[in-house]
Scaffold this motif. Sequence first.
Motif, short mmCIF file in Angstrom:
data_model
loop_
_atom_site.label_atom_id
_atom_site.label_comp_id
_atom_site.label_asym_id
_atom_site.label_seq_id
_atom_site.Cartn_x
_atom_site.Cartn_y
_atom_site.Cartn_z
N LEU A 1 -16.43 -17.30 0.11
CA LEU A 1 -16.17 -17.78 1.48
C LEU A 1 -14.75 -18.31 1.63
O LEU A 1 -14.16 -18.22 2.71
N HIS A 2 -14.22 -18.89 0.55
CA HIS A 2 -12.95 -19.60 0.62
C HIS A 2 -11.85 -18.97 -0.24
O HIS A 2 -10.80 -19.58 -0.44
N ALA A 3 -12.10 -17.77 -0.72
CA ALA A 3 -11.17 -17.14 -1.65
C ALA A 3 -9.78 -16.98 -1.07
O ALA A 3 -8.78 -17.00 -1.80
N GLU A 4 -9.67 -16.82 0.25
CA GLU A 4 -8.37 -16.60 0.87
C GLU A 4 -7.79 -17.87 1.49
O GLU A 4 -6.77 -17.81 2.18
N SER A 5 -8.43 -19.00 1.25
CA SER A 5 -7.97 -20.26 1.84
C SER A 5 -6.54 -20.58 1.43
O SER A 5 -6.14 -20.35 0.28
N ARG A 6 -5.78 -21.11 2.37
CA ARG A 6 -4.40 -21.55 2.09
C ARG A 6 -4.34 -23.01 1.66
O ARG A 6 -3.26 -23.52 1.35
N GLU A 7 -5.48 -23.68 1.69
CA GLU A 7 -5.53 -25.10 1.34
C GLU A 7 -5.40 -25.28 -0.17
O GLU A 7 -6.20 -24.74 -0.94
N PHE A 8 -4.43 -26.07 -0.58
CA PHE A 8 -4.21 -26.32 -2.01
C PHE A 8 -5.47 -26.85 -2.69
O PHE A 8 -5.85 -26.39 -3.78
N PHE A 9 -6.13 -27.83 -2.06
CA PHE A 9 -7.28 -28.46 -2.71
C PHE A 9 -8.48 -27.52 -2.80
O PHE A 9 -9.35 -27.73 -3.66
N ILE A 10 -8.53 -26.51 -1.96
CA ILE A 10 -9.58 -25.51 -2.07
C ILE A 10 -9.22 -24.50 -3.16
O ILE A 10 -10.06 -24.16 -4.01
N GLN A 11 -7.99 -24.04 -3.16
CA GLN A 11 -7.55 -23.11 -4.21
C GLN A 11 -7.73 -23.72 -5.59
O GLN A 11 -8.21 -23.06 -6.53
N LYS A 12 -7.37 -24.99 -5.71
CA LYS A 12 -7.47 -25.67 -7.00
C LYS A 12 -8.93 -25.82 -7.43
O LYS A 12 -9.27 -25.64 -8.61
N SER A 13 -9.80 -26.14 -6.48
CA SER A 13 -11.21 -26.33 -6.82
C SER A 13 -11.86 -25.01 -7.24
O SER A 13 -12.71 -24.99 -8.14
N ILE A 14 -11.47 -23.92 -6.61
CA ILE A 14 -12.00 -22.60 -7.00
C ILE A 14 -11.59 -22.29 -8.44
O ILE A 14 -12.42 -21.88 -9.27
#
Length: 225
Positions: A174-187
């Motif tokens: 769902l969030h693989a393309e997110s530009r949010e640093f904290f989402i990218q880092k959590s993935i």
Amino acid sequence: MKKPWDTDALISRFEDNRNPELAAPMAAYMKHNFPFLGIQKPLRTVLMKEQLSTYLLPEKAQLKSIVQALYALPEREFHYAAIELLEQAKKELTPDDLPFLRLLVESNSWWDTVDAIALKLVGHIVLLDRTTTAPLLVEWAHAENLWTQRAAILHQLKFKQQTDTEMLGSIISLHAESREFFIQKSIGWALREYAKTDPMWVLDFVSAHTLQPLSKREALKHIKK
């Protein structure tokens, strides 16, 4: 004999150990999002241990209001204390408490408290009843709030062989393309941690999905080529 819980006693215990010299760098480390008393973790652990050795844990009926009272205070250490109190009482928590935990995730939000809630509290509840909690965590994954999204991504971080890979993969997708640093880092963190249990699953997942460079780099960090 222990006394009934006293929130004011905990607040006074922390206030008595206020240290402005330490508070400034602690606030800077958290990007000045919150003021600090200047109580570092080792001392905070001692103070909480003293409190819990003197006072009984609150009854379940009181617990939420006490946590909310601590969360309403400005200094970050009180938020940490609230989460520690919930952790001490986690045997009392059920899937019915997930909406309350979501409220905490979305209040005074930053990675430190959000990650603690996700790993120590949400994860505990999910393992109690996966059938009931699964749709709720899917809701969290679809939330607009990035911290709720992060909590959904990370709640299985310490599950090892108990990880629901279908849920992990669907939430990350769902969030693989997110530009949010904290989402990218959590993935990246979620995949890197699960790679300790099943590196081939992580390799296959990364190969089959387009991840942001940071997420991919973190996911594969410790997998031998």
